[in-house]
Motif scaffolding. Structure first.
Motif, PDB file in Angstrom:
ATOM      1  N   SER A  39       0.602  -1.160  -0.177  1.00  0.00           N
ATOM      2  CA  SER A  39      -0.033   0.122   0.159  1.00  0.00           C
ATOM      3  C   SER A  39       0.800   1.228  -0.113  1.00  0.00           C
ATOM      4  N   GLN A  40       0.416   1.984  -0.851  1.00  0.00           N
ATOM      5  CA  GLN A  40       1.095   3.315  -0.800  1.00  0.00           C
ATOM      6  C   GLN A  40       0.728   4.499   0.343  1.00  0.00           C
ATOM      7  N   ASN A 101      -0.689  11.224   4.255  1.00  0.00           N
ATOM      8  CA  ASN A 101      -0.081  10.704   3.364  1.00  0.00           C
ATOM      9  C   ASN A 101       0.054  11.584   1.956  1.00  0.00           C
ATOM     10  N   VAL A 108      -2.889   6.048  -7.420  1.00  0.00           N
ATOM     11  CA  VAL A 108      -2.342   5.457  -6.062  1.00  0.00           C
ATOM     12  C   VAL A 108      -2.891   3.983  -5.839  1.00  0.00           C
ATOM     13  N   ASP A 109      -1.743   3.124  -5.241  1.00  0.00           N
ATOM     14  CA  ASP A 109      -2.260   1.906  -4.986  1.00  0.00           C
ATOM     15  C   ASP A 109      -2.578   1.675  -3.288  1.00  0.00           C
ATOM     16  N   LYS A 161      -3.657  -5.408  -4.429  1.00  0.00           N
ATOM     17  CA  LYS A 161      -3.732  -4.012  -4.453  1.00  0.00           C
ATOM     18  C   LYS A 161      -5.126  -3.405  -5.093  1.00  0.00           C
TER      19      LYS A 161
END
Length: 198
Positions: A39-40, A101, A108-109, A161
């Motif tokens: 995860s980002q 974040n 975005v994943d 993801k």
């Protein structure tokens, strides 16, 4: 031993057995949160640097509430806690309250860190609308759906993801609201993700 002593001994034995049974009982099942290794993004409840989290800091995977969002589910103002009063600290909302974040791309994943797998109906991802009030409690009217991932009752896969596309008109501080809908219970898991979009 007289009758009173026998009854007292029996009550004591039952109390001890009950206590041992409770001690041996498994803890409440844990479930999952945004912040898996692929995860980002990391959810508010698990984001390093966030303070004053209360009980959820020990169990970020447990933000569970009634499913059916947005028609049902947690009440406005309690979305971040999933309507769970044990985690009410998460419902505090201001432009400076939470670590963000950093998002530099329009895609975005995100990945969930599952601590217990549940049959899954779907995941849904929402984002705050342009002009949302960053200093007011989070409400469903401030959110719009950006992604649905159907799953048809299967068990999720650790590390899987989901790729989200951030709308082009979103910059600065926004909230992504993630809903994991469990297939075989009346509940869902709710995660709030604070982002700064470049």
């Amino acid at each position: 031993m007289n009758r009173r002593q026998k009854i007292g001994s029996a009550v004591t034995a039952l109390a001890v057995a009950g206590a041992l049974g409770l001690a041996a009982a498994p803890a409440a099942q844990s479930h999952g949160y945004i912040g898996g290794s692929n995860s980002q993004l990391i959810a508010r409840a698990a984001m390093p640097g966030n303070t004053g989290l209360g009980a959820v800091q020990y169990e970020p995977q447990s933000i569970e509430g009634p499913k059916g969002f947005p028609a049902q589910g947690p009440a406005d103002g309690t979305l971040a806690s999933g309507g769970n009063t044990r985690f009410s600290e998460l419902d505090q909302q201001s432009s400076t309250r939470w670590v963000k974040n950093q998002v530099t791309n329009r895609t975005v994943d995100v990945a969930w860190n599952y601590t217990a797998l549940h049959a899954t109906t779907k995941w849904e991802y929402y984002i705050t609308k342009p002009g949302w009030n960053q200093n007011a409690p989070l409400t469903r009217s401030s959110l719009e759906l950006i992604k649905t991932v159907p799953y048809n009752g299967a068990l999720p896969v650790q590390g899987e993801k989901h790729t989200l596309t951030i709308p082009a008109d979103r910059t600065g501080y926004h909230v992504i609201y993630a809903v994991w809908v469990v297939d075989n219970t009346t509940n869902a898991f709710y995660n709030t993700i604070d982002v700064t979009i470049q």
